[in-house]
Design an enzyme around this catalytic site. Structure first.
Site, PDB file in Angstrom:
ATOM      1  N   SER A 247       0.832  -1.199   0.000  1.00  0.00           N
ATOM      2  CA  SER A 247       0.000   0.000   0.000  1.00  0.00           C
ATOM      3  C   SER A 247       0.872   1.257   0.000  1.00  0.00           C
ATOM      4  O   SER A 247       1.676   1.454  -0.905  1.00  0.00           O
ATOM      5  CB  SER A 247      -0.953  -0.038   1.194  1.00  0.00           C
ATOM      6  OG  SER A 247      -1.945   0.953   1.094  1.00  0.00           O
ATOM      7  N   ASP A 395      -9.978  -3.475  -5.673  1.00  0.00           N
ATOM      8  CA  ASP A 395      -9.392  -2.807  -4.512  1.00  0.00           C
ATOM      9  C   ASP A 395     -10.182  -1.527  -4.219  1.00  0.00           C
ATOM     10  O   ASP A 395     -10.156  -0.587  -5.020  1.00  0.00           O
ATOM     11  CB  ASP A 395      -7.927  -2.489  -4.809  1.00  0.00           C
ATOM     12  CG  ASP A 395      -7.181  -1.912  -3.614  1.00  0.00           C
ATOM     13  OD1 ASP A 395      -7.809  -1.232  -2.785  1.00  0.00           O
ATOM     14  OD2 ASP A 395      -5.952  -2.138  -3.535  1.00  0.00           O
ATOM     15  N   HIS A 423      -8.087  -4.817  -0.915  1.00  0.00           N
ATOM     16  CA  HIS A 423      -6.877  -4.057  -0.594  1.00  0.00           C
ATOM     17  C   HIS A 423      -6.033  -4.814   0.421  1.00  0.00           C
ATOM     18  O   HIS A 423      -6.407  -4.941   1.587  1.00  0.00           O
ATOM     19  CB  HIS A 423      -7.240  -2.677  -0.045  1.00  0.00           C
ATOM     20  CG  HIS A 423      -6.042  -1.779   0.123  1.00  0.00           C
ATOM     21  ND1 HIS A 423      -5.317  -1.301  -0.957  1.00  0.00           N
ATOM     22  CD2 HIS A 423      -5.427  -1.290   1.227  1.00  0.00           C
ATOM     23  CE1 HIS A 423      -4.319  -0.560  -0.520  1.00  0.00           C
ATOM     24  NE2 HIS A 423      -4.358  -0.539   0.801  1.00  0.00           N
TER      25      HIS A 423
END
Length: 451
Positions: A247, A395, A423
């Site tokens: 991320s 996501d 995600h």
């Protein structure tokens, strides 16, 4: 019409649990890798097809039938109890940098499973002995650490430094750290073969670390990655170094790789669920109903707590202490006030946080300008390290509308697109992450076979 409405929204009714991997290779093809034994060359995408079956083009994977959308996958990863999963032990080192700042490095300590008598079936261990060692090593004034994590003794740190196995450095997500389930899953999978030494580099102020300068981490904050990797390379010049970012950590890694180009000591890298264009992700998190309602406020509050617990340091006026010389000639750098903290506690998006704190600290007029400048998509063309990219089309944080065509143009980057996963989640029926296993398999085969 808002910008985000031009692109497809995450559809909560798009569901499934049988996922597929698709390789997306651009017009410039894929870089050729040199193999060890037969001195043969193989293109990056063909290497993955042949030696990393989990990630080969067209490979299929099964996720939990109960978590049948990216939204459910992501919500469950953030809300469920994973305390009895991924029982890794970490030994913490305080890492000091050239600007007098610090972060923490959590070294995976597999030997502690035996030392503290870990019961794999119940996840119980000798908490009394661990607590005694934790008390002995804990520095005064530092926050209590997460479970199964303590500071290293001097002799333990020396033992860590004597290991010359290939090293994998893990970079976590926004306001996260080594304690996150997905990071523990990744660390455990990487260590399982015994081939690697594994460490999680906790960003300044995260994972119950302290901030010792008036600098919060940002997407621009690549200097710590650079210094840490250089330190490790100098320690053992001949061993391989790898890095994987998750991320926001993937954004920082992408920026580092692009900045360093050929100078990076890394042999290979991987990113998972990178928001390549921060502006698009910010728009989605503020204007897409599902993303805004379910995730945006939590991220903002994580960031606000980071400021709150470090107000003792951040609230010191810039230049008022000899170890804090002025670094930004901007009145708005005095933003760490009690009044602003009260305001931040009501924020519902990270955009509001970056508008108040991050952008002014970096000299940007607003958060949008910061996002445009700090997006790793603008540096992807100068990445020179073989880099595996995994992003999911469902996501809810990153979204499917990222400019992946730019990523595809670099032959050193292999973009593995999945249709499912959410995600960072990719959770199967046993709540194990398919993605972390796949990344571990990639690094294992790369280290085993590539020069």
């Amino acid at each position: 019409m808002s910008e985000v409405s031009k692109w497809p929204a995450i559809n909560p009714f798009h569901w499934g649990y049988n996922g597929t991997v698709s390789h997306v290779v651009g017009e410039n093809g894929s870089i050729k890798l040199n193999l060890k034994d037969n001195k043969e060359q193989v293109e990056f995408d063909e290497f993955v097809n042949k030696y990393v079956p989990t990630l080969k083009n067209g490979a299929q994977f099964k996720l939990s039938p109960y978590l049948f959308t990216g939204i459910l996958q992501t919500l469950y990863l953030n809300a469920a109890d994973f305390s009895k999963k991924f029982p890794v032990f970490y030994g913490r080192e305080i890492v000091k940098f050239s600007d007098n700042g610090v972060c923490t490095a959590d070294w995976l300590m597999d030997s502690w499973k035996k030392d503290y008598k870990l019961d794999q079936s119940t996840m119980g261990f000798d908490k009394k002995k661990f607590g005694e060692d934790e008390k002995e090593t804990h520095p005064e004034g530092w926050p209590r650490l997460q479970p199964r994590t303590r500071y290293l003794k001097d002799n333990e740190l020396e033992n860590v430094r004597e290991v010359d196995l290939p090293l994998v450095v893990i970079l976590h997500g926004l306001a996260g750290g080594s304690h996150e389930p997905i990071i523990r899953s990744l660390a455990e999978n990487l260590s399982r073969s015994g081939r690697f030494q594994v460490v999680v580099l906790n960003t300044r102020g995260c994972a119950r670390s302290k901030i010792t300068t008036r600098n919060l981490f940002t997407a621009y904050h690549t200097m710590d990655i650079r210094e840490f990797l250089q330190r490790e390379k100098e320690r053992y010049p001949n061993r391989k170094l790898y890095a994987v970012g998750c991320s926001f950590g993937a954004t920082m890694l992408g920026n580092y790789l692009g900045e360093e180009g050929d100078k990076s000591p890394l042999s290979a890298a991987a990113t998972l669920c990178n928001p390549w264009d921060l502006l698009l992700s910010a728009l989605r998190m503020t204007e897409d109903w599902w993303s805004k309602t379910l995730f945006s406020k939590n991220i903002a509050q994580f960031l606000t707590r980071t400021v709150q617990v470090n107000m003792g340091e951040l609230g010191v006026p810039n230049g008022s202490r000899p170890d804090h010389p002025p670094t930004v000639k901007n009145p708005s750098y005095y933003m760490f006030t009690p009044e602003n903290l009260i305001k931040a506690k009501s924020f519902k998006s990270s955009l509001e946080f970056d508008e108040l704190y991050t952008a002014p600290a970096l000299g940007f007029p607003n958060a949008m300008e910061y996002y445009k400048a700090a997006s790793s998509i603008s540096r992807v063309d100068t990445i020179r390290v073989p880099t595996l990219v995994i992003n999911s089309r469902d996501d809810p944080v990153v979204g499917p509308d990222q400019p992946y065509s730019i990523v595809e143009k670099n032959p050193r980057v292999l973009y593995c697109r999945t249709d499912l996963g959410g995600h960072l989640a990719y959770l199967d029926k046993d709540n194990n992450s398919w993605a972390t296993k796949a990344i571990a398999e990639f690094f294992t085969k790369f280290d085993e076979l590539v020069v």
